[in-house]
Design an enzyme around this catalytic site. Structure first.
Site, PDB file in Angstrom:
ATOM      1  N   LYS A   1       0.836  -1.259   0.008  1.00 47.27           N
ATOM      2  CA  LYS A   1       0.027  -0.121  -0.094  1.00 47.27           C
ATOM      3  C   LYS A   1       0.886   1.251  -0.023  1.00 47.27           C
ATOM      4  CE  LYS A   1      -2.088  -0.300   3.755  1.00 47.27           C
ATOM      5  NZ  LYS A   1      -1.647  -1.408   4.534  1.00 47.27           N
TER       6      LYS A   1
ATOM      7  N   ARG B   1      -8.923   1.531  10.346  1.00 51.20           N
ATOM      8  CA  ARG B   1      -8.287   0.200  10.598  1.00 51.20           C
ATOM      9  C   ARG B   1      -9.180  -0.525  11.483  1.00 51.20           C
ATOM     10  NH1 ARG B   1      -2.413   1.490  10.262  1.00 51.20           N
ATOM     11  NH2 ARG B   1      -1.133  -0.569  10.478  1.00 51.20           N
TER      12      ARG B   1
ATOM     13  N   ARG C   1      11.966  -5.898   4.780  1.00 53.77           N
ATOM     14  CA  ARG C   1      11.717  -4.526   4.375  1.00 53.77           C
ATOM     15  C   ARG C   1      12.888  -3.682   4.890  1.00 53.77           C
ATOM     16  NH1 ARG C   1       5.930  -1.893   4.913  1.00 53.77           N
ATOM     17  NH2 ARG C   1       5.991  -1.985   7.064  1.00 53.77           N
TER      18      ARG C   1
ATOM     19  N   ARG D   1      12.281  -1.148  10.517  1.00 56.41           N
ATOM     20  CA  ARG D   1      11.276  -0.458  11.280  1.00 56.41           C
ATOM     21  C   ARG D   1      11.194  -1.222  12.662  1.00 56.41           C
ATOM     22  NH1 ARG D   1       5.632   0.763   8.527  1.00 56.41           N
ATOM     23  NH2 ARG D   1       5.021  -0.190  10.381  1.00 56.41           N
TER      24      ARG D   1
HETATM   25  P1  AMP Z   1       1.792   0.975   9.695  1.00 55.05           P
HETATM   26  O1  AMP Z   1       2.854   1.934   9.432  1.00 55.05           O
HETATM   27  O2  AMP Z   1       0.633   1.690   8.877  1.00 55.05           O
HETATM   28  O3  AMP Z   1       2.048  -0.275   9.519  1.00 55.05           O
HETATM   29  O4  AMP Z   1       1.338   1.427  11.355  1.00 55.05           O
HETATM   30  C1  AMP Z   1       2.298   1.068  12.224  1.00 55.05           C
HETATM   31  C2  AMP Z   1       1.352   1.129  13.720  1.00 55.05           C
HETATM   32  O5  AMP Z   1       1.036   2.525  13.999  1.00 55.05           O
HETATM   33  C3  AMP Z   1       0.426   0.088  13.687  1.00 55.05           C
HETATM   34  O6  AMP Z   1       0.712  -1.477  14.042  1.00 55.05           O
HETATM   35  C4  AMP Z   1      -0.648   0.530  14.806  1.00 55.05           C
HETATM   36  O7  AMP Z   1       0.031   0.146  16.074  1.00 55.05           O
HETATM   37  C5  AMP Z   1      -0.278   1.890  14.709  1.00 55.05           C
HETATM   38  N1  AMP Z   1      -1.415   2.455  13.637  1.00 55.05           N
HETATM   39  C6  AMP Z   1      -1.174   2.993  12.577  1.00 55.05           C
HETATM   40  N2  AMP Z   1      -2.301   3.394  11.798  1.00 55.05           N
HETATM   41  C7  AMP Z   1      -3.265   3.194  12.952  1.00 55.05           C
HETATM   42  C8  AMP Z   1      -4.669   3.381  13.081  1.00 55.05           C
HETATM   43  N3  AMP Z   1      -5.451   3.737  12.219  1.00 55.05           N
HETATM   44  N4  AMP Z   1      -5.359   3.148  14.311  1.00 55.05           N
HETATM   45  C9  AMP Z   1      -4.678   2.619  15.224  1.00 55.05           C
HETATM   46  N5  AMP Z   1      -3.450   2.512  15.314  1.00 55.05           N
HETATM   47  C10 AMP Z   1      -2.613   2.831  14.237  1.00 55.05           C
END
Ligand code: AMP
Length: 221
Positions: free
Chosen positions: A15, A90, A133, A166
């Site tokens: 994505k 989410r 990654r 990360r």
């Molecule tokens: P991502 O970079 O999108 O994989 O997000 C990394 C982490 O950020 C996730 O595993 C969640 O802990 C937190 N996170 C990101 N977006 C959300 C969201 N919309 N709601 C809650 N937690 C989020």
């Protein structure tokens, strides 16, 4: 063309790469809640302190935190012509919150102005992708040591900065993030199908094939 592009899909489904390309092509903001939260952690804000505990465990950050981050961001002037949501909503609860935020702002309406694009791909492929990654902390370019490695191992092709993994891409947290995804986020596929705004995209393909299919979804509807 639609104004709000909601991207759904498990962690590592590609994505981020596609949303960045789309944001460049359409000249609209790419709003990535994960990055917004990580920025708060980096800046040591009160919100970042709360978010870190959840992110480190692979769990969702509470709705009140994410909701204010999103609402503040989409109220900014650069979102007036549209925007891309990557990583929000989410959960069904967040999807309902998004509708309330849109009502409060009053510019766009979900049913008429939004499309939800679901990246369909097998979880095991994704866990391997995640732990391989790497990203550039300076310019944000994303690599994969298996499928899209940098020319010089561990250094960014574009700005020569040392690449990083990360913190939540280690195997244990990656698996927890999948569990969270299955439980909280996967039901959104059905939610947006019911609303009639869902488009599915096969995501087990090359970056350029996914991009071609994405353009069809974005421009031919
Ligand atoms: P991502 O970079 O999108 O994989 O997000 C990394 C982490 O950020 C996730 O595993 C969640 O802990 C937190 N996170 C990101 N977006 C959300 C969201 N919309 N709601 C809650 N937690 C989020």
């Amino acid at each position: 063309m639609k104004k709000i592009f909601i991207f759904l899909g498990p962690p590592g489904s590609g994505k981020g790469t596609q949303t960045s390309k789309l944001a460049d092509k359409l000249s609209i903001p790419h709003i990535d809640t994960g990055s917004l939260l990580r920025k708060n952690i980096q800046d040591n804000t009160p919100l970042g302190v709360v978010a870190k505990g959840f992110i480190d465990k692979g769990q969702l950050v509470p709705l009140s935190v994410v909701s204010s981050v999103i609402e503040d961001r989409i109220r900014k002037e650069d979102c007036a012509q549209g925007y891309i949501l990557d990583g929000f909503p989410r959960s069904v609860e967040q999807a309902q919150e998004l509708e309330k935020i849109l009502d409060r702002i009053g510019t766009f309406n979900l049913k008429n102005d939004a499309v939800a694009i679901y990246f369909d791909i097998d979880n095991e492929i994704l866990i391997q992708r995640l732990i391989n990654r790497r990203s550039c902390p300076k310019c944000g370019t994303i690599y994969n040591l298996l499928s899209n490695p940098p020319k010089i191992m561990d250094y960014c092709d574009i700005c020569d900065t040392k690449l990083t993994l990360r913190a939540d891409d280690n195997e244990q947290t990656a698996r927890a993030r999948f569990e969270t995804y299955e439980k909280e986020t996967a039901p959104l596929e059905e939610y947006y199908k019911q609303l009639g705004i869902l488009k599915e995209l096969e995501a087990d393909k090359s970056i350029s094939e996914i991009w071609d299919n994405l353009k069809k979804v974005v421009f031919e509807d």
